[in-house]
Design an enzyme around this catalytic site. Sequence first.
Site, PDB file in Angstrom:
ATOM      1  NE  ARG A  15      -1.966  -1.713   3.559  1.00 22.49           N
ATOM      2  CZ  ARG A  15      -2.342  -1.914   4.822  1.00 22.49           C
ATOM      3  NH1 ARG A  15      -3.504  -1.451   5.235  1.00 22.49           N
ATOM      4  NH2 ARG A  15      -1.583  -2.558   5.664  1.00 22.49           N
ATOM      5  CE  LYS A  75       0.908  -2.392   9.379  1.00 23.63           C
ATOM      6  NZ  LYS A  75      -0.430  -2.693   9.982  1.00 23.63           N
ATOM      7  CE1 TYR A  94      -5.150   2.081  10.550  1.00 25.33           C
ATOM      8  CE2 TYR A  94      -4.029   1.559   8.501  1.00 25.33           C
ATOM      9  CZ  TYR A  94      -5.191   1.791   9.202  1.00 25.33           C
ATOM     10  OH  TYR A  94      -6.389   1.740   8.556  1.00 25.33           O
ATOM     11  CG  HIS A  96      -1.646  -1.154  15.102  1.00 21.36           C
ATOM     12  ND1 HIS A  96      -3.002  -1.135  15.301  1.00 21.36           N
ATOM     13  CD2 HIS A  96      -1.475  -1.133  13.756  1.00 21.36           C
ATOM     14  CE1 HIS A  96      -3.626  -1.113  14.138  1.00 21.36           C
ATOM     15  NE2 HIS A  96      -2.719  -1.105  13.190  1.00 21.36           N
ATOM     16  CD  GLU A 118      -3.230   2.869  15.666  1.00 26.01           C
ATOM     17  OE1 GLU A 118      -3.064   3.303  14.512  1.00 26.01           O
ATOM     18  OE2 GLU A 118      -2.318   2.818  16.507  1.00 26.01           O
ATOM     19  CG  ASP A 270      -3.720  -4.649  14.086  1.00 31.24           C
ATOM     20  OD1 ASP A 270      -4.470  -5.115  14.955  1.00 31.24           O
ATOM     21  OD2 ASP A 270      -4.130  -4.002  13.106  1.00 31.24           O
TER      22      ASP A 270
HETATM   23  N1  LIG Z   1      -4.334  -7.772  10.863  1.00 29.09           N
HETATM   24  C1  LIG Z   1      -4.714  -6.786  10.067  1.00 29.09           C
HETATM   25  O1  LIG Z   1      -4.209  -6.650   8.962  1.00 29.09           O
HETATM   26  C2  LIG Z   1      -5.776  -5.846  10.492  1.00 29.09           C
HETATM   27  C3  LIG Z   1      -6.177  -5.847  11.789  1.00 29.09           C
HETATM   28  N2  LIG Z   1      -7.215  -5.066  12.212  1.00 29.09           N
HETATM   29  C4  LIG Z   1      -7.556  -5.176  13.633  1.00 29.09           C
HETATM   30  O2  LIG Z   1      -8.738  -5.924  13.844  1.00 29.09           O
HETATM   31  C5  LIG Z   1      -9.234  -5.639  15.163  1.00 29.09           C
HETATM   32  C6  LIG Z   1     -10.748  -5.419  15.131  1.00 29.09           C
HETATM   33  O3  LIG Z   1     -11.025  -4.196  14.471  1.00 29.09           O
HETATM   34  P1  LIG Z   1     -12.514  -3.661  14.234  1.00 29.09           P
HETATM   35  O4  LIG Z   1     -13.416  -4.754  13.865  1.00 29.09           O
HETATM   36  O5  LIG Z   1     -12.399  -2.490  13.330  1.00 29.09           O
HETATM   37  O6  LIG Z   1     -12.915  -3.146  15.692  1.00 29.09           O
HETATM   38  P2  LIG Z   1     -14.388  -2.760  16.207  1.00 29.09           P
HETATM   39  O7  LIG Z   1     -14.190  -1.782  17.309  1.00 29.09           O
HETATM   40  O8  LIG Z   1     -15.278  -2.398  15.066  1.00 29.09           O
HETATM   41  O9  LIG Z   1     -14.935  -4.144  16.790  1.00 29.09           O
HETATM   42  C7  LIG Z   1     -14.417  -4.751  17.916  1.00 29.09           C
HETATM   43  C8  LIG Z   1     -15.528  -5.526  18.584  1.00 29.09           C
HETATM   44  O10 LIG Z   1     -14.927  -6.337  19.602  1.00 29.09           O
HETATM   45  C9  LIG Z   1     -15.893  -6.430  20.624  1.00 29.09           C
HETATM   46  N3  LIG Z   1     -15.270  -6.960  21.840  1.00 29.09           N
HETATM   47  C10 LIG Z   1     -14.528  -6.314  22.779  1.00 29.09           C
HETATM   48  N4  LIG Z   1     -14.175  -7.174  23.745  1.00 29.09           N
HETATM   49  C11 LIG Z   1     -14.692  -8.389  23.409  1.00 29.09           C
HETATM   50  C12 LIG Z   1     -14.684  -9.684  23.994  1.00 29.09           C
HETATM   51  N5  LIG Z   1     -14.078  -9.901  25.156  1.00 29.09           N
HETATM   52  N6  LIG Z   1     -15.335 -10.691  23.349  1.00 29.09           N
HETATM   53  C13 LIG Z   1     -15.974 -10.484  22.189  1.00 29.09           C
HETATM   54  N7  LIG Z   1     -16.018  -9.273  21.590  1.00 29.09           N
HETATM   55  C14 LIG Z   1     -15.393  -8.255  22.186  1.00 29.09           C
HETATM   56  C15 LIG Z   1     -16.453  -5.038  20.730  1.00 29.09           C
HETATM   57  O11 LIG Z   1     -17.686  -5.014  21.430  1.00 29.09           O
HETATM   58  C16 LIG Z   1     -16.580  -4.668  19.261  1.00 29.09           C
HETATM   59  O12 LIG Z   1     -17.871  -4.971  18.751  1.00 29.09           O
HETATM   60  C17 LIG Z   1      -8.418  -4.421  15.615  1.00 29.09           C
HETATM   61  O13 LIG Z   1      -7.375  -4.834  16.484  1.00 29.09           O
HETATM   62  C18 LIG Z   1      -7.839  -3.875  14.338  1.00 29.09           C
HETATM   63  O14 LIG Z   1      -6.668  -3.111  14.528  1.00 29.09           O
HETATM   64  C19 LIG Z   1      -7.906  -4.251  11.352  1.00 29.09           C
HETATM   65  C20 LIG Z   1      -7.512  -4.188  10.034  1.00 29.09           C
HETATM   66  C21 LIG Z   1      -6.396  -4.951   9.511  1.00 29.09           C
HETATM   67  C1  LIG Z   2      -5.175  -1.637  10.358  1.00 27.56           C
HETATM   68  C2  LIG Z   2      -3.897  -2.221   9.978  1.00 27.56           C
HETATM   69  O1  LIG Z   2      -3.112  -2.547  10.794  1.00 27.56           O
HETATM   70  C3  LIG Z   2      -3.573  -2.424   8.598  1.00 27.56           C
HETATM   71  O2  LIG Z   2      -4.340  -2.033   7.730  1.00 27.56           O
HETATM   72  O3  LIG Z   2      -2.507  -3.007   8.328  1.00 27.56           O
HETATM   73 MG   LIG Z   3      -2.264  -4.321  10.987  1.00 30.71          MG
END
Ligand SMILES: NC(=O)C1=CN([C@@H]2O[C@H](COP(=O)(O)OP(=O)(O)OC[C@H]3O[C@@H](n4cnc5c(N)ncnc54)[C@H](O)[C@@H]3O)[C@@H](O)[C@H]2O)C=CC1
Ligand SMILES: CC(=O)C(=O)O
Ligand SMILES: [Mg+2]
Length: 371
Positions: A15, A75, A94, A96, A118, A270
């Site tokens: 990206r 990133k 980002y 994190h 974020e 992340d």
């Molecule tokens: N690995 C990657 O490439 C990427 C990672 N992410 C990550 O994904 C994660 C989720 O992001 P979003 O969905 O946007 O967040 P969000 O805030 O929209 O959703 C998170 C949900 O988790 C729930 N939650 C909190 N504690 C909980 C528990 N103990 N049990 C069950 N649910 C619980 C919340 O109520 C909320 O509905 C973040 O850490 C974000 O940084 C996002 C984009 C890319």
């Molecule tokens: C949200 C994030 O960590 C990504 O887009 O890589």
């Molecule tokens: Mg990430």
Amino acid sequence: MIIGVPKEIKNNENRVALTPAGAQELIKRGHTVYVQSTAGEGSGFLDSEYESAGAKMLPTIEETYEIAEMIMKVKEPIEPEYKLIKENQLVFTYFHFASYEPLTKAMIESKAVCLAYETVEKEDRSLPLLVPMSEVAGRMSVQEGAKYLEKPLKGRGILLGGVPGVRPAKVLILGGGVVGTNAAKMAAGMGADVTIMDVSLPRLRYLDDVMPANVNTFMSNEYNIRELITTHDLIIGAVLIPGAKAPNLITRDMLKDMRPGTVLVDVAVDQGGCIETCKPTTHQDPTYIIDDVVHYCVANMPGAVPYTSTLALTNATLPYAIQLANKGWKKACQENEELKLGLNIINGEVVYKAVAETFNLPSTDVSKFLN
Ligand SMILES: NC(=O)C1=CN([C@@H]2O[C@H](COP(=O)(O)OP(=O)(O)OC[C@H]3O[C@@H](n4cnc5c(N)ncnc54)[C@H](O)[C@@H]3O)[C@@H](O)[C@H]2O)C=CC1
Ligand SMILES: CC(=O)C(=O)O
Ligand SMILES: [Mg+2]
């Protein structure tokens, strides 16, 4: 303002933080945009397109960091970039922080102004600069999970949608936010038997209303998680507590209760991951196995689909970047509460409470820097 857009150097990160169209919008407003040569190539944007939009190209990452008042990235900075970041330089990307102490320490030492995509937050608590990448990662989590369920990739050898006469796979999604909702839509569309868990009852009610019949909701607690992991084939980690380390909902001892070949995709990696055995992996080497359970923990999933992700990300970041460039970070953050919440570290002081708490560091009230 002078804006610098370096080429991303994280593994398989294709990206770029600004498209030629975005560069043109900033230049039109009187700003100067420097882009590191070939920074857009992975996303399909050529140097010549940036030049036509009025941007200036620089051959090296060092020159790009050196000249810029605001760095726009995708990133978090990685080790070789730490020493390039300067005192008072605004870094908009980002971060994190809670998942990586050395980065936090390095940014404190740099005395830069770190504004994290974020944690930019709207009044309704939504995270406008995380949403587009969560949409991408949520959708991708199912296609990656389906792939690693294949036997040659060490999965159970089950087809997500099943076939007539044979049951589909069972998909468990921990966290029903943006990642979880997008994962559920994809998995349901492919015919899987899907369960979403969340701690928020209003959220579960909403999901129950909008999701198709093959998606069920379930309250998230240890008891229920222990029960469901024994029968689910693909488990997707999608929880978030903004700015903080993700809670470990699946602990090491639970792996033995899963069936061999179960696939865990921890999208929350992340923020440290919601699976205790989660360790960040790369697109080059995305998975590892513990107790016959496949772990997929790529921290930059959207980096693998840069055509989609760069456009989706810059659609969201550009309006904020324009405010920062027009007004400078102080005035922009004084006048926009959403941006103010993005401030994590300023001139060596941590101003985002959850980050300070994660590492037992002192936290400073952000107002100290905005008055
Ligand atoms: N690995 C990657 O490439 C990427 C990672 N992410 C990550 O994904 C994660 C989720 O992001 P979003 O969905 O946007 O967040 P969000 O805030 O929209 O959703 C998170 C949900 O988790 C729930 N939650 C909190 N504690 C909980 C528990 N103990 N049990 C069950 N649910 C619980 C919340 O109520 C909320 O509905 C973040 O850490 C974000 O940084 C996002 C984009 C890319
Ligand atoms: C949200 C994030 O960590 C990504 O887009 O890589
Ligand atoms: Mg990430």
